[in-house]
Design a protein around this motif. Sequence first.
Motif, PDB file in Angstrom:
ATOM      1  N   GLY A 144     -11.919  -2.411  -5.258  1.00  0.00           N
ATOM      2  CA  GLY A 144     -12.870  -1.686  -6.091  1.00  0.00           C
ATOM      3  C   GLY A 144     -12.530  -0.213  -6.220  1.00  0.00           C
ATOM      4  N   LYS A 370     -12.106   1.154  -2.771  1.00  0.00           N
ATOM      5  CA  LYS A 370     -13.098   0.642  -1.823  1.00  0.00           C
ATOM      6  C   LYS A 370     -13.041  -0.883  -1.797  1.00  0.00           C
ATOM      7  CE  LYS A 370     -17.231   0.306  -4.771  1.00  0.00           C
ATOM      8  NZ  LYS A 370     -18.656   0.676  -4.875  1.00  0.00           N
ATOM      9  N   SER A 371     -13.301  -1.447  -0.626  1.00  0.00           N
ATOM     10  CA  SER A 371     -13.329  -2.892  -0.488  1.00  0.00           C
ATOM     11  C   SER A 371     -14.634  -3.443  -1.035  1.00  0.00           C
ATOM     12  CB  SER A 371     -13.158  -3.284   0.983  1.00  0.00           C
ATOM     13  OG  SER A 371     -11.891  -2.890   1.457  1.00  0.00           O
ATOM     14  N   LEU A 372     -14.605  -4.722  -1.401  1.00  0.00           N
ATOM     15  CA  LEU A 372     -15.767  -5.405  -1.954  1.00  0.00           C
ATOM     16  C   LEU A 372     -16.095  -6.627  -1.093  1.00  0.00           C
ATOM     17  CD1 LEU A 372     -14.660  -5.347  -5.710  1.00  0.00           C
ATOM     18  CD2 LEU A 372     -16.259  -3.771  -4.594  1.00  0.00           C
ATOM     19  N   PRO A 382     -22.071  -2.071   2.996  1.00  0.00           N
ATOM     20  CA  PRO A 382     -21.874  -1.485   1.657  1.00  0.00           C
ATOM     21  C   PRO A 382     -21.731   0.032   1.681  1.00  0.00           C
ATOM     22  CG  PRO A 382     -24.158  -2.187   1.958  1.00  0.00           C
ATOM     23  CD  PRO A 382     -23.405  -2.666   3.153  1.00  0.00           C
ATOM     24  N   ALA A 385     -18.203   0.372   2.910  1.00  0.00           N
ATOM     25  CA  ALA A 385     -17.333  -0.532   2.142  1.00  0.00           C
ATOM     26  C   ALA A 385     -16.263  -1.175   3.027  1.00  0.00           C
ATOM     27  CB  ALA A 385     -16.703   0.193   0.956  1.00  0.00           C
TER      28      ALA A 385
END
Length: 505
Positions: A144, A370-372, A382, A385
């Motif tokens: 992301g 960013k990770s999802l 969240p 992330a």
Amino acid sequence: MKLSSHKLALCKMKMLKLLRTSAGQTGIIQFNGVRKLSSIPAPSPKVCIVGGGPAGFYTAQHLLKARPDVQVDIYERLPVPFGLVRFGVAPDHPEVKNVINTFTQTAQHTRCSFHGNVSVGKDVSVEELQRAYHAVVLSYGADGNRRMGVPGEDLAGVYSAKDFVGWYNGLPRNKELKPDLSCDTAVILGQGNVALDVARILLSPLEILKKTDITELALATLAESRVRRVLIMGRRGPLQVACTIKELREMVNLPGTRPEMVHADFNGIAEALKALPRPRKRLTELLVKAAMEVPGEQEQERRRLASRSWAFRFLRSPLEVLPSADLTRAAGLRLAVNRLEGSGDGAWAVTTGEVEDVACGLVISSIGYKSLPIDPSVPFDPSKAIIPNTMGRVQQAAGLYCSGWVKRGPTGVIATTMNDSFDTARTLLQDLESGALDLLTAKTGSQEVAALLEERGVKPVFFSDWEKIDSEEVRRGEARGKPRDKLQDVEEMLLVARTQGPTTL
């Protein structure tokens, strides 16, 4: 007599040690509900890794090297492996991609199998993988974009660095990006290595790029580019730039360009050099030299003839992307002017209330990936992330691990990811040794997953299939005088993988 849960656990650990001591010549069978020692070999640990990028391959490499009975399967969403090494490393940095040779050796290991074209969380769930394997490692990276959170960031002409890099590196999802490079000035927000990669690609002579594996589509667009000036903005000062000295040196020496810094930005920096740690000192010295020193005659002549320029701009944070007269695209940036509080790497930016407008038709945000979340069953933080974890063990999820950016956030270089992935692999190995992972139950691994995928009409791409894609890309590249010409369409990748020779597991 019933044993306590503690004594049962101790018995289980002793049984596992006995199995390992006999080097696989002893196992366990179950008869009428009673488990007994047998001459059947103990089940080999089956580990699944989700993500075929650097974190996934380094985790697999360490597991295979450390334990001679472990079986590792790598699942990757795309038909092609190597993740950000293929799609994130700048095309003019081929030496960084040499790690692909090591990853290839891992993928070709007799106890390792690559399964591309499998989207975990969609084609198969994490819970299904957990039923099929003794351990599952999530290494799927950061897919992301971090948003600026300012008005106008969705206007035409505003791009994330992640998408822009994916576009010129041939990431299938970014092939339709079509960036408009018809403006004179581009602004890049962020001063890390990715920001400098983007600046370098925008300003590099085509003669240099033509010899790389940059996509032909990107080359054609860059050939028509009118960008002549790139400003690399940061919210803090010269002592906090996040790039490496290698990347900065490449910018300073980039043919056909000249640096155009603001001298006032470097007031007091020379006096601070003595107290800096060596890596930061060398980086800052080069930055000061490029900005402040009067160059020799040869360098002066080179800069005089340069048709393009670049510069760092400091103590600026975006407030708004200013629209064009018809309100359809970016025409400038409104920036907050900052001051620093604190010192060194720990200094933070505070707005002064002053505002500055910069005219530009291209804005590229390089403020981080960013990770999802991958699956509802997997814990996810969240705000950070990342997947919440302790030394790679996913919290409140036995048998589930993570490595790479989804574990620690999108920071560091490939070597950082290597060390991080090795740490996760060591954690998993400790759990195998201690009995924290149940090896008394045989797992079917890829057999079970293959059956599920077949039911769902999903056809994996194996490493031998990737080698056909690889050969085709190299063949096409040779015809153009470059290392490879990447396939950018997933369907074309699948067609090449499945029509040129037999596919084997």
